[in-house]
Scaffold this motif. Structure first.
Motif: not given
Ligand code: SCD
Length: 736
Positions: A618-625
């Protein structure tokens, strides 16, 4: 910047002359942890506490490596992490790799297996056989190692959540090959703490999860003396965005917690610590990565000696596997990844790793092919056999710069470890959310630095190949072939095998084994209970595996007692624009556009960022968020492991404009169409924009657009550019 006093005056004078109008400060740099990297080092930089003894080879504190002779006698193990589709296909892949120079196996399991679901479970429709091999029972495990003698081959298995059934099935597969447990060599990852911090393939809550680890340690130390009971991972922390010092510190702190866990399970430090192994990620910061491995060994040796006073020197030696950084790979100009991986592999070798995986160049795009896997493996073989790198022990030892950097990293990590220990150890620290927050903040800062070009990535934010420099995609010439897996076909095959097993086994025996596991899980244990195979969860899991209980059944039996862990998602706030620069025009222009949107439509654009299937990366999801929130969007972060139906439900409940799907584990072709179907059922698809991002091969973009996806973003997309595209699309949609 204040210049360190120990740069020689004579050098400073010459340097200033050479620099002319450029200020001297510009060539004094800092690592992401704030450690100074000076242009020149001298004997003045050697810390007085780093003695001759500290720098000897193969003795305490093992800074220069666990062995005196290191690679001059035996090179590191070439151990490529692999697994996909069915056990049969993976078995063929392994045999071929072993015949071409690979030295040990490292099994990647699919996410259904990781999360303790059989392949026929409803929640894993998009996951079976995709990011690893599907294993449901001992019959699959036997096929996986068919023709591979398990008394000779060291096998590492990346398994954490469903560690009991999977390790048990491995033991039983060996047994049915005629191989006794005491002969097994290899490693089980079994590192649940980092799963709670970053990787998310846990099943049970922290406390019972730690109990499982204790039982595995006591079982293996009593029955499998050559087997490494844990691989304590910093790799996943680095992949999630941890800085070097955070990776180093949290990994060592996890290790200390696991020693305590082993002691609680009735073992001595000398029974467990010698069979601890570590796992670090190796990124592009060359000197720092070499120093990290040296500092890790020194930290471990000092901490274990001081905290646990072991009798055996083996308890003090940190042995490690390394993997080149997956995060450093780019979708754009992808052949650059071969170069990146080579440099990272050199850092791992010069840092003294015991075992290494080199990534395939196409891993930011999709699953590696046979060709890209061969190149990755050969990268290591060339380093071992053509370069002479293996001819000298710790070749950087004694370098003023390397010793200083090792010492500085040691000091910074030591501070963080002490902070964790003062909190009561890593389990307690994780409960407060401290490590996760620090890592997510570091990840968000790093993304902002890349997006603002403060950090250069060749082919992504500088020297792009595409004619349009703001484009996030590479030119068509770069389109690379990726491995395609027919998810449905693999799943159907697995279901057939599962049905056959269920028809032929003794249901009475199955029920008896599962009840025994549940009874033990329910029983209150006292600390330091002596080992007893009949009350040890691993011993009981082996009995269940022999009786042909499946991964799903064993996992569910324990889930009924302990429950399934569900994490809470938080978004880091302010770190993205903080690192990018509040006043940067990239940021202010998007924020103005968002404000204009809010004025016109009465509310801010609202996006639901979701993860479907068992993909916990979830790194991508977290950073995008975090990035979108900093840009003014209203952001809802969906829980992990959702079904398409659950995501559609949340989109309705939250009345969002956009659903953003982050996919890192190859489930997109099954799960995104299913989501769009669910949204259509709710008559929402026309109003809600579906966008996707992550590891999605360009070959799949058209299929996704045809299904109704509005935008697909590959790795390397700048967040402000993505936000602009989303706003543009949304405004168009709302006008229709
Ligand atoms: C080695 N030996 C020597 C020597 N060098 N003896 C004398 N002199 C020397 N110079 C001996 C060792 O002591 C050992 O014997 C034997 O040789 C084997 O060497 P080793 O160094 O132990 O090597 P290996 O067997 O390969 O083990 C390496 C680790 C092990 C200890 C690091 O834990 C391992 O293989 N880990 C790999 C983990 C892995 O594959 N992880 C993948 C994760 P003795 O044993 O008798 O002492 C992938 C992942 O998570 C991906 C990301 C994701 O999915 O999210």
């Amino acid at each position: 910047m204040r210049l360190a006093s120990n740069v020689p005056e004579s050098w400073l004078k010459l340097a200033k002359k050479e620099l002319r109008d450029t200020p001297i400060e510009t060539i004094f740099r800092k690592t992401e942890d704030g450690i100074e990297v000076k242009p020149v080092y001298t004997s003045q930089d050697l810390a007085s506490n780093v003695t001759e003894e500290e720098l000897s080879c193969g003795t305490f504190p093992y800074t220069r490596g666990p062995h005196a002779t290191m690679y001059t006698h035996r090179p590191w193990t070439v151990r490529q992490y692999a697994g996909f589709s069915t056990a049969q296909e993976s078995n063929q892949f392994y045999k071929k790799a072993l015949s071409k120079g690979q030295m040990g196996l490292s099994v990647a399991f699919d996410l259904a297996t990781h999360r303790g679901y059989d392949s026929d479970h409803d929640r894993v429709k998009g996951d079976v056989g995709m990011a690893g091999v599907a294993i449901d029972s001992v019959e699959d495990m036997k096929i996986l190692f068919d023709g591979i003698p398990l008394d000779k081959m060291s096998v590492s298995m990346t398994m954490n959540g469903a560690v009991l059934p999977v390790l048990a099935m491995y033991v039983v597969a060996a047994e049915e090959q005629g191989v006794k447990q005491e002969l097994l060599t290899g490693t089980i990852q079994n590192d649940i703490l980092k799963e709670f911090m970053v990787r998310n393939t846990y099943i049970y809550p922290p406390e019972p999860s730690m109990r499982i680890i204790g039982d595995i340690m006591s079982y293996t130390s009593n029955n499998m003396p050559k087997y490494n009971s844990i691989s304590i991972s910093g790799y996943h922390l680095q992949e999630a965005g941890a800085s070097t010092a955070l990776e180093l510190a949290f990994t060592i702190a996890d290790g200390l917690e696991y020693v305590r866990c082993g002691v609680k399970a009735g073992c001595t430090v000398d029974q467990v610590a010698p069979r601890f192994s570590f796992f670090f990620g190796i990124g592009m910061n060359f000197y720092v990565e070499v120093a990290k491995l040296r500092a890790a060994r020194r930290l471990w040796a000092h901490y274990i000696k001081n905290k646990f006073t072991p009798k055996s020197d083996k308890s003090l030696m940190l042995r490690t596997h390394c993997q080149t950084s997956g995060y450093s790979l780019t979708e754009q100009d992808p052949y650059n990844n071969i170069i990146r991986t080579t440099i990272e592999a050199m850092a791992a070798a010069m840092g003294g790793t015991q075992s290494l995986h080199t990534n395939s160049f196409d891993e930011a795009i999709g699953l590696p092919t046979e060709f890209s896997s061969r190149l990755a493996r050969n990268t290591q073989l060339i380093l071992q056999e053509e370069t002479g790198i293996t001819h000298v022990v710790d070749p950087w030892g004694g370098s003023y710069m390397m010793e200083k950097l090792t010492n500085d990293l040691y000091q910074v990590a030591d501070q963080i470890i002490q902070e964790v220990e003062q909190m009561g150890g890593m389990t307690k620290a994780i409960e407060t959310g401290m490590p996760k927050n620090k890592i997510e903040e570091a990840a968000t800062r790093k993304q902002a630095k890349i997006d603002s070009r403060a950090e250069v990535i060749v082919g992504v934010n500088k020297y792009q190949v595409a004619s349009n420099p703001s484009s996030s995609t590479s030119s068509n010439d770069d389109q690379v072939e990726v491995l395609q897996i027919d998810n449905q076909k693999v799943r159907n095959g697995q279901i057939e095998l599962l049905n056959r097993i269920r028809e032929t086994r003794s249901e009475e025996q199955v029920a008896e084994c599962l009840t025994a596991l549940q009874n033990e899980a329910t029983r209150q244990r006292s600390d330091n209970e002596p080992f007893n195979a009949d009350t040890n969860l691993m011993g009981l899991a082996i009995r269940a595996a022999r009786a042909r209980c499946t991964v799903g059944e064993i996992s569910y039996a324990l889930e009924q007692v302990w429950g399934r862990h569900s994490p809470n998602s938080q978004v880091v706030s302010g770190a993205y624009i903080g690192a990018y620069g509040q006043d940067h025009s990239d940021i202010s222009s998007v924020r103005e556009r968002v404000n204009a949107f809010a004025d016109k439509h009465g509310r801010r654009p609202r996006i639901l960022v979701c993860k479907m299937g068992q993909d916990g990366h979830d790194r991508g999801a977290k950073v995008i968020s975090s990035g979108f929130a900093d840009l003014g969007f209203d952001v809802d972060v969906g829980p992990l492991f959702q079904t398409p139906k659950e995501v559609a439900r949340q989109a309705v409940d939250n009345d969002v404009h956009v659903v953003g799907v982050s996919s890192q584990a190859a489930g997109h072709k099954t799960l995104i169409p299913a989501l769009i179907e669910e949204l259509s059922k709710q008559e929402l698809h026309k109003n809600v924009l579906v966008i996707a991002g992550g590891v999605i091969p360009q070959q799949d973009y058209e299929m996704l657009y045809q299904t109704g996806v509005s935008l697909v973003f590959g790795p390397g997309t700048k967040i402000p550019s993505a936000a602009n595209s989303v706003l543009e699309c949304l405004e168009k949609r709302l006008q229709e």
